[in-house]
Scaffold this motif. Structure first.
Motif, PDB file in Angstrom:
ATOM      1  N   THR A 173       0.830  -1.201   0.000  1.00  0.00           N
ATOM      2  CA  THR A 173       0.000   0.000   0.000  1.00  0.00           C
ATOM      3  C   THR A 173       0.867   1.255   0.000  1.00  0.00           C
ATOM      4  OG1 THR A 173      -1.790  -1.130   1.161  1.00  0.00           O
ATOM      5  CG2 THR A 173      -1.790   1.277   1.239  1.00  0.00           C
ATOM      6  N   GLY A 174       1.886   1.267   0.869  1.00  0.00           N
ATOM      7  CA  GLY A 174       2.776   2.423   0.925  1.00  0.00           C
ATOM      8  C   GLY A 174       3.517   2.642  -0.370  1.00  0.00           C
ATOM      9  N   PHE A 175       4.010   1.569  -0.977  1.00  0.00           N
ATOM     10  CA  PHE A 175       4.787   1.678  -2.214  1.00  0.00           C
ATOM     11  C   PHE A 175       3.926   2.225  -3.356  1.00  0.00           C
ATOM     12  CE2 PHE A 175       6.032  -0.310  -6.277  1.00  0.00           C
ATOM     13  CZ  PHE A 175       7.313   0.208  -6.409  1.00  0.00           C
ATOM     14  N   TRP A 176       2.703   1.680  -3.516  1.00  0.00           N
ATOM     15  CA  TRP A 176       1.872   2.100  -4.635  1.00  0.00           C
ATOM     16  C   TRP A 176       1.264   3.480  -4.411  1.00  0.00           C
ATOM     17  CZ3 TRP A 176       2.058   0.133  -9.310  1.00  0.00           C
ATOM     18  CH2 TRP A 176       2.679  -1.111  -9.457  1.00  0.00           C
ATOM     19  N   THR A 177       1.175   3.904  -3.168  1.00  0.00           N
ATOM     20  CA  THR A 177       0.777   5.288  -2.910  1.00  0.00           C
ATOM     21  C   THR A 177       1.853   6.245  -3.408  1.00  0.00           C
ATOM     22  OG1 THR A 177      -0.498   4.624  -0.953  1.00  0.00           O
ATOM     23  CG2 THR A 177       0.083   6.945  -1.142  1.00  0.00           C
ATOM     24  N   LEU A 178       3.110   5.890  -3.186  1.00  0.00           N
ATOM     25  CA  LEU A 178       4.221   6.703  -3.691  1.00  0.00           C
ATOM     26  C   LEU A 178       4.202   6.745  -5.222  1.00  0.00           C
ATOM     27  CD1 LEU A 178       7.153   5.577  -1.356  1.00  0.00           C
ATOM     28  CD2 LEU A 178       6.129   7.854  -1.448  1.00  0.00           C
ATOM     29  N   LEU A 179       4.019   5.581  -5.850  1.00  0.00           N
ATOM     30  CA  LEU A 179       3.988   5.553  -7.314  1.00  0.00           C
ATOM     31  C   LEU A 179       2.820   6.349  -7.870  1.00  0.00           C
ATOM     32  CD1 LEU A 179       5.023   1.995  -8.555  1.00  0.00           C
ATOM     33  CD2 LEU A 179       6.400   4.051  -8.284  1.00  0.00           C
ATOM     34  N   PHE A 180       1.707   6.315  -7.152  1.00  0.00           N
ATOM     35  CA  PHE A 180       0.547   7.121  -7.554  1.00  0.00           C
ATOM     36  C   PHE A 180       0.928   8.592  -7.641  1.00  0.00           C
ATOM     37  CE2 PHE A 180      -2.734   9.918  -5.713  1.00  0.00           C
ATOM     38  CZ  PHE A 180      -3.675   9.893  -6.726  1.00  0.00           C
ATOM     39  N   ALA A 181       1.643   9.085  -6.626  1.00  0.00           N
ATOM     40  CA  ALA A 181       2.045  10.492  -6.613  1.00  0.00           C
ATOM     41  C   ALA A 181       2.973  10.820  -7.781  1.00  0.00           C
ATOM     42  CB  ALA A 181       2.721  10.827  -5.284  1.00  0.00           C
ATOM     43  N   PHE A 182       3.945   9.949  -8.045  1.00  0.00           N
ATOM     44  CA  PHE A 182       4.894  10.215  -9.124  1.00  0.00           C
ATOM     45  C   PHE A 182       4.255  10.028 -10.504  1.00  0.00           C
ATOM     46  CE2 PHE A 182       7.903   9.808  -5.663  1.00  0.00           C
ATOM     47  CZ  PHE A 182       8.886  10.730  -5.999  1.00  0.00           C
TER      48      PHE A 182
END
Length: 290
Positions: A131-140
């Motif tokens: 969840t944390g990783f894909w939240t970061l990718l969402f932002a980028f």
């Protein structure tokens, strides 16, 4: 549920024992992370926090480029770009599908808890590494999506406000409030992944000339509008919880920003839904009756 400490995986032990940003992690994780998902969240969130102005710089360059290109293309024939458009949309579609698949189990895990809806928007609980990783990718990914409009201009298609406004505003707001790591961000992220996992594959099929039933396009437009209504609703719900004295991890700048963003999106996507679904559908019906 409790914090996972002393686990065998050094990465999980490092992240979870520090309880990044006040979050409680699920134990065991809803989804075991892949190795590529084991990034340092402290580094990336700090990077966003110290470089939030990058979104404004990117927005300025983006606006300059699309309108500069539009002026440049006035006296030139349009580029076809079918293959590039297909690959571009397909890649964003695959990214969104994977993001949704990896994100939704943790999202549903929180919703299925007692008072799950309240926890999903107000409580820093139920985090796991995917969840944390894909939240970061969402932002980028908000930078990546800017290319949509450039392809529109190069093909000399009609450029309308909603196409560039929502890219710019979403990117800026995500980079301003992202470092706050609010629980409600899971709603914005999972909704975006879900809608894009349908929208971009649809665009990729259209790019290579495959005829897709009209109801699919109408459904996607309906889902886009629904995404904005749900986003606005959960934002206001979190404000309501704060007003009645419930603990809710929200910050004034975030509540105000998303009220403006989703309010304007409801208007723009509502107009799009009316023009492309209701109004055009009425015209098709009238033609059949004549």
């Amino acid at each position: 549920m409790n914090n996972r400490t002393g686990c065998e995986d050094p990465y999980l032990n490092y992240v979870i024992s520090r309880r990044p940003f006040g979050w409680n992690f699920t134990d065991p994780p809803v989804f075991l992370p892949f190795d590529f998902e084991k990034v340092d969240p402290f580094y990336w969130v700090s990077l966003m926090e110290t470089n939030w102005k990058v979104a404004f710089y990117a927005a300025a360059v983006y606006i300059f480029v699309i309108f500069g290109l539009q002026n440049y293309m006035k006296s030139r024939p349009p580029f076809e770009l079918r293959k590039l458009l297909f690959i571009w949309n397909l890649s964003l579609g695959i990214f969104s599908v994977i993001g949704f698949v990896r994100y939704v189990p943790g999202f549903l895990f929180v919703l299925n808890q007692p008072n799950g809806f309240y926890k999903s928007i107000c409580v820093k609980d139920g985090m796991d590494v995917p969840t944390g990783f894909w939240t970061l990718l969402f932002a980028f990914s908000k930078f990546w999506e800017l290319g949509d409009t450039i392809l529109i201009v190069l093909r000399k298609r009609r450029l309308v406000l909603i196409q560039y406004y929502h890219h710019v505003v979403t990117m800026i707001v995500v980079w301003i409030v992202g470092p706050l790591v609010e629980p409600i961000a899971r709603w914005y992220t999972v909704l975006n992944f879900f809608v894009h996992s349908l929208m971009y594959p649809y665009f990729s099929l259209r790019a290579i000339g495959i005829r897709v039933p009209v109801f699919i396009a109408n459904l996607i437009t309906f889902l886009q509008l629904s995404q904005m209504i749900i986003g606005f609703t959960v934002n206001m719900t979190s404000l309501y919880h704060q007003q009645i004295g419930n603990d809710c991890v929200r910050y004034p700048i975030s509540i105000q920003a998303f009220s403006l963003v989703y309010g304007s999106f409801i208007f723009l996507f509502g107009k799009l839904f009316y023009d492309s679904v209701i109004k055009s559908g009425r015209r098709r019906t009238e033609k059949k009756l004549l």
